[in-house]
Design an enzyme around this catalytic site. Structure first.
Site: not given
Ligand SMILES: *[C@@H]1O[C@H](CO)[C@@H](O)[C@H](O)[C@H]1NC(C)=O
Ligand SMILES: *[C@@H]1O[C@H](CO)[C@@H](O)[C@H](O)[C@H]1NC(C)=O
Ligand SMILES: *[C@@H]1O[C@H](CO)[C@@H](O)[C@H](O)[C@H]1NC(C)=O
Ligand SMILES: *[C@@H]1O[C@H](CO)[C@@H](O)[C@H](O)[C@H]1NC(C)=O
Ligand SMILES: [Ca+2]
Ligand SMILES: [Ca+2]
Length: 646
Positions: A174, A215, A391
């Site tokens: 990520d 994220h 996600s």
């Protein structure tokens, strides 16, 4: 067609080198075509393998890395002084091409990959010093945030059996992980971490004012946030180790960054979680490129001492406008593609449906209640209640798989898929568009949720006793390679009769994945829809309408549409493909190829465990209890597989 190139013909046996120049160069068009990056990959003749560093130096590159797939170790050699001319890389590439030690030079054009679920609207950050555990409804759903009690990952049962992910390492591919976060630091595996965005061993996220790079840190907390430390909540596998692979934080993606990430330390990392992919704009058809495909094939074949790396993929956030079978990462057989349900069992509005999704976990969506999101760790040592999108769903699955691997470290990448199919549950999931159906061996599935929501308790129990599934075979069941017109209002129907290679070494009797490799063009690609029905009568929607896709030129070129819906079925007989147009305007198109690829086993999977289960439980004459205990779907499919095998 996709697959790993055989040794000798392509990249298989050559040494691959990544040459890195000092700065990224963007000389390309805005659309993402022809973007020049500082990555150059060269294949060297075998005799020149030891000259790698020398070669890089001579050609003025800053650093060189031997790629871990194919052959060779991965030393990162010291950088040279940077060069800064805009056309340096193309010139160097030409010079490299002429070097007699070099077999070939691979272009590494930049392209776009997007993280799923990033919402730039005012995400409210919550600063809670108390444990967030009771906000983590996806772990234990007691009806928080107007959710449906009992609709969760059933991790409590797995934890109760003593499985918490100990000994398992999950990599989050990520935008980095804040490994100094007090809820992550103790479970961070620094040795297995790497930063491919800036080429160093520290995948720390680049902090920005808009929290754009939160994220990866949020995903990491879902998997491995520590328990009982009074900070945030807990990860699904709260004693597992988490590794950071930073690879999303550079202006453009290249094949080599993806391939390097996916093949990073495959003997140490057990599970790779990816919550990104091609742009979810409903008009993109894209997937892994050559090196990434090879890295994935290598991963499933050689990772974890040959048991195979587990790749978990978010199915995408394109909503009803997109189809995840147009995303070659999500639709790959080598990835486990995960969709999401919200806390009352409905679909999230960003969910994409497709026949390649295997199972689901949970995320936010639809509800305004700030506690209906996913609670996890966040930047600045904080926590959030608002992690979102598919996600958030993929790392939950990675956590569940870590629990399964602790219960049985011998599970292969295919065992993990079988276990997901057998133990995932419909629970109280409901999809307003697509009905739940049963396939030819009784397994219940849904076009959006796959086989249902993962059940950690069910999974560890079955994993514990699991016997590795039999060897996998591949059969080209048939191929139609002439032109067939498709017209609006009409419907093109094609059939392939197959014996599934019966009588040959590669006979496939019990299906795992099925691929339909299709070449088709259309005056409007987005209006195409394709269905395929198996001999046992299971219809897979291979492609639904994508209203925003107005491509009239490219179509699909040998695109491998994949379905998991015929899992366990007998593939022998007639397969039917139906192709048509949906949409307001008349369209035309030509189907040029349909090749049907079957993947699965010759001997029945599960037979050993079914027989053993039945015998031991029947011996205790508790037949009624057995019926209750065995998951409905498992029982049905196993019984049917059993009876068919006898
Ligand atoms: C967050 O919590 C800490 C400790 O309870 C407190 O000192 C701080 O003021 C809080 N910050 C915000 C933004 O609420
Ligand atoms: C993060 O938490 C700290 C205290 O732990 C607080 O001071 C800070 O304001 C928080 N940051 C944000 C952006 O919420
Ligand atoms: C599709 O392919 C056929 C045959 O090659 C060609 O005649 C036709 O013009 C193409 N249509 C589109 C929309 O590209
Ligand atoms: C494919 O199946 C869907 C859903 O059942 C249906 O709406 C569509 O018309 C079918 N398309 C074709 C070409 O048969
Ligand atoms: Ca904690
Ligand atoms: Ca998508």
């Amino acid at each position: 067609m996709r697959g790993s190139p055989p040794c000798g013909t392509a990249v298989g046996c050559m040494l691959l080198l990544l040459l890195l120049d000092a700065l990224l160069l963007f000389a390309g068009q805005a659309a993402g075509e022809g973007i020049i990056t500082n990555h150059v990959v060269v294949r060297l003749h075998e005799s020149a393998h030891d000259d790698a560093h020398q070669l890089a130096v001579e050609h003025g590159f800053q650093s060189v890395r031997k790629l871990p797939f194919g052959e060779g170790p991965l030393p990162l050699l010291p950088p040279m002084s940077p060069r800064r001319e805009a056309n340096a890389v193309p010139r160097k590439r030409q010079r490299l091409q002429k070097d007699s030690r070099v077999m070939s030079v691979l272009e590494q054009p930049g392209f776009s990959r997007q993280k799923r679920g990033y919402r730039d609207l005012n995400e409210m950050e919550v600063n809670i010093s108390d444990p967030l555990f009771n906000k983590q409804w996806y772990l234990v759903n007691t009806g928080q945030a107007d959710g449906t009690p009992g609709l969760d990952l059933n991790v409590a049962e797995a934890w109760g059996l003593g499985y918490t992910g100990r000994g398992v390492t999950i990599a989050i591919m990520d935008d980095g992980i804040d490994y100094l976060h007090p809820d992550l630091a103790s479970n961070y595996n620094a040795d297995a971490s790497y930063d491919f965005s800036s080429n160093d061993p520290y995948p720390f996220p680049r902090y920005t004012d808009d929290w754009f790079n939160s994220h990866g840190t949020r995903c990491a907390g879902e998997v491995s946030a520590a328990a009982n430390n009074n900070i945030c909540g807990v990860g699904v596998a709260y004693n597992s180790k988490v590794a950071g692979i930073r690879m999303l934080d550079q202006p453009f993606m290249t094949d080599i960054i993806e391939a390097s990430s996916i093949s990073h330390m495959p003997q140490v990392i057990d599970i790779y979680s990816a919550s990104w992919g091609p742009t979810d704009d409903g008009r993109t058809v894209d997937g892994p490129r050559e090196l990434t495909l090879q890295a994935m094939a290598d991963g499933v074949n050689k990772g974890r001492g040959g048991k195979g790396s587990i790749y978990v993929w978010a199915s995408g956030d394109g909503g009803s406008y997109d189809d995840c079978n147009c995303d070659g990462y999500a639709s790959s057989m080598w990835t486990i593609s995960i969709n999401s349900a919200i806390n009352d069992g409905r679909t999230a509005l960003y969910d994409e449906s497709c026949s390649s999704t295997l199972a689901s976990t949970f995320s936010n969506g639809r509800k305004r209640n700030p506690e209906a999101g996913v609670a996890t760790t966040d930047l600045y040592g904080n926590c959030t209640l608002r992690h979102s999108g598919t996600s958030a769903a993929a790392p939950e699955a990675a956590g569940v798989f870590a629990l399964a691997l602790e219960a049985n470290p011998d599970l292969t990448w295919r065992d993990m898929q079988h276990l997901s199919v057998l133990t995932s549950k419909r629970n109280q999931l409901h999809d307003e568009v697509h009905q739940w159906r049963r396939n030819g061996v009784g397994l219940e599935f849904n076009h959006l949720f796959g086989y249902g929501v993962l059940d950690a308790g069910g999974m560890v129990k079955m994993s514990h006793e699991w016997k590795t599934v039999p060897e996998r075979f591949h059969c080209v069941a048939g191929s139609i390679q002439d032109n067939h017109k498709i017209q609006s209002g009409g419907r093109l129907v094609l059939t392939i009769d197959t014996d599934a290679c019966q009588g040959k070494d590669n006979f496939v009797r019990y299906l795992e994945h099925v691929q339909a490799v299709v070449t088709v063009n259309a005056s409007r690609r987005g209006d195409l829809n394709i269905n395929m029905t198996s001999p046992m009568g299971t219809k897979s929607i291979l492609l639904s309408r994508r209203p925003r896709d107005d491509d009239a030129k490219v179509g699909f070129d040998k695109w491998p549409f994949m379905t998991t819906h015929t899992w366990g079925e007998d593939p022998r007989g007639t397969w039917v493909m139906e192709v048509g147009f949906q949409g307001p305007e008349a369209q035309r198109g030509v189907l040029k190829e349909w090749t049907l690829m079957l993947h699965g086993t010759q001997s029945a999977p599960y037979i050993d465990q079914v027989v053993r289960d039945y015998q031991s439980k029947l011996a205790m004459s508790k037949k009624e209890e057995l019926e209750e205990e065995l998951d409905e779907a498992v029982e049905r499919s196993l019984k049917s597989l059993l009876s068919k095998n006898n």
